[in-house]
Motif scaffolding. Sequence first.
Motif, mmCIF file in Angstrom:
data_model
loop_
_atom_site.group_PDB
_atom_site.id
_atom_site.type_symbol
_atom_site.label_atom_id
_atom_site.label_comp_id
_atom_site.label_asym_id
_atom_site.label_seq_id
_atom_site.Cartn_x
_atom_site.Cartn_y
_atom_site.Cartn_z
ATOM 1 N N GLN A 61 0.796 -1.175 -0.041
ATOM 2 C CA GLN A 61 0.121 -0.099 -0.107
ATOM 3 C C GLN A 61 0.998 1.443 -0.005
ATOM 4 N N ARG A 62 2.105 1.210 -0.043
ATOM 5 C CA ARG A 62 2.881 2.560 -0.194
ATOM 6 C C ARG A 62 3.297 2.527 -1.750
ATOM 7 N N ARG A 63 2.982 1.502 -2.368
ATOM 8 C CA ARG A 63 3.235 1.626 -3.906
ATOM 9 C C ARG A 63 1.918 2.599 -4.628
ATOM 10 N N TRP A 64 2.044 3.118 -5.450
ATOM 11 C CA TRP A 64 1.210 4.097 -6.033
ATOM 12 C C TRP A 64 -0.151 3.449 -6.400
ATOM 13 N N HIS A 65 -0.060 2.207 -6.705
ATOM 14 C CA HIS A 65 -1.152 1.661 -7.625
ATOM 15 C C HIS A 65 -1.843 0.857 -6.340
ATOM 16 N N GLY A 66 -1.057 0.702 -5.047
ATOM 17 C CA GLY A 66 -1.816 0.076 -3.761
ATOM 18 C C GLY A 66 -2.158 1.067 -3.142
ATOM 19 N N ALA A 67 -2.060 2.400 -3.382
ATOM 20 C CA ALA A 67 -2.199 3.407 -2.151
ATOM 21 C C ALA A 67 -3.420 3.950 -2.422
ATOM 22 N N ALA A 68 -3.992 4.824 -1.122
ATOM 23 C CA ALA A 68 -5.385 5.256 -1.372
ATOM 24 C C ALA A 68 -5.660 6.276 -2.537
ATOM 25 N N ILE A 69 -4.417 6.836 -2.980
ATOM 26 C CA ILE A 69 -4.533 7.794 -4.023
ATOM 27 C C ILE A 69 -4.694 7.333 -5.331
ATOM 28 N N PHE A 70 -4.413 5.924 -5.588
ATOM 29 C CA PHE A 70 -4.645 5.480 -7.031
ATOM 30 C C PHE A 70 -5.746 5.957 -7.750
ATOM 31 N N PRO A 71 -7.170 5.950 -7.033
ATOM 32 C CA PRO A 71 -8.216 6.390 -8.041
ATOM 33 C C PRO A 71 -8.051 8.032 -8.320
ATOM 34 N N THR A 72 -7.207 8.745 -7.647
ATOM 35 C CA THR A 72 -7.104 10.131 -8.237
ATOM 36 C C THR A 72 -6.021 10.104 -9.165
ATOM 37 N N ILE A 73 -5.084 9.356 -9.192
ATOM 38 C CA ILE A 73 -4.202 9.251 -10.363
ATOM 39 C C ILE A 73 -4.801 8.910 -11.826
ATOM 40 N N VAL A 74 -5.928 8.013 -11.833
ATOM 41 C CA VAL A 74 -6.644 7.527 -12.731
ATOM 42 C C VAL A 74 -7.736 8.747 -13.189
ATOM 43 N N ALA A 75 -8.184 9.392 -12.088
ATOM 44 C CA ALA A 75 -9.148 10.552 -12.429
ATOM 45 C C ALA A 75 -8.331 11.707 -13.073
ATOM 46 N N ILE A 76 -7.000 11.968 -12.756
ATOM 47 C CA ILE A 76 -6.322 13.188 -13.529
ATOM 48 C C ILE A 76 -6.316 13.002 -14.962
ATOM 49 N N GLY A 77 -6.334 11.785 -15.404
ATOM 50 C CA GLY A 77 -6.337 11.470 -16.786
ATOM 51 C C GLY A 77 -4.982 11.837 -17.436
#
Length: 221
Positions: free
Chosen positions: A146-162
Amino acid sequence: MEKANSRSITTNQTGIHEKLDEVVQRHLKAEFKKPIAAHTQAAFDEVNEKVQAFNGPIILDSCCGVGESTANLAKLHPDALVIGIDKSAHRLDKHDVEYKQSDAGQYILVQADLNDFWRLVEQANWQPSHHYLFYPNPWPKSKHLQRRWHGAAIFPTIVAIGGRLEVRSNWQIYVQEFAQALALTGRSTKVSLYQAEQSITPFERKYWASGQQSYRLVIDL
């Protein structure tokens, strides 16, 4: 110049983490409510003024380190404003001393927590044309998923940024996991070996000089 002494990734994983799907699905269903840090808000506000005044593409270079990749990306995208973000003032302070390029295009370096900065980018609807994630900290121990970006809580935001997202790593499993996390959002992409005549970051240069390979994914979000 960096010496060719970069060690290979040491991990207790033999493949994609067994709990990756469970962790990503949980984050996709939850709202990330961590308060925005004041220093990141202030840094974002300053950059946002320049972004709003800029008439051209916006590009993100996240985890930019010393900013060499940011300067290189600015040369590759001369019509764009490239924004390099890193949490380390120590790394960013090295830019003007060792890595600044006089013939580079338009770019800005920002010290900020990406967990906060990315959420502010989404809220401000920047809609970057490209988003680069070059050689982020792999956190290779299984317990640190969960410290990796794809396993972190912020991951949906990375996708949403586009934008056109490109992730590179010298650890194949990291990019494979990132691709699988994207697949859970309905976005399919492939992982491939990456080779080029010239490296774009100091880490990339060190890895290649040490005989290591790079892996990447590219996807239009």
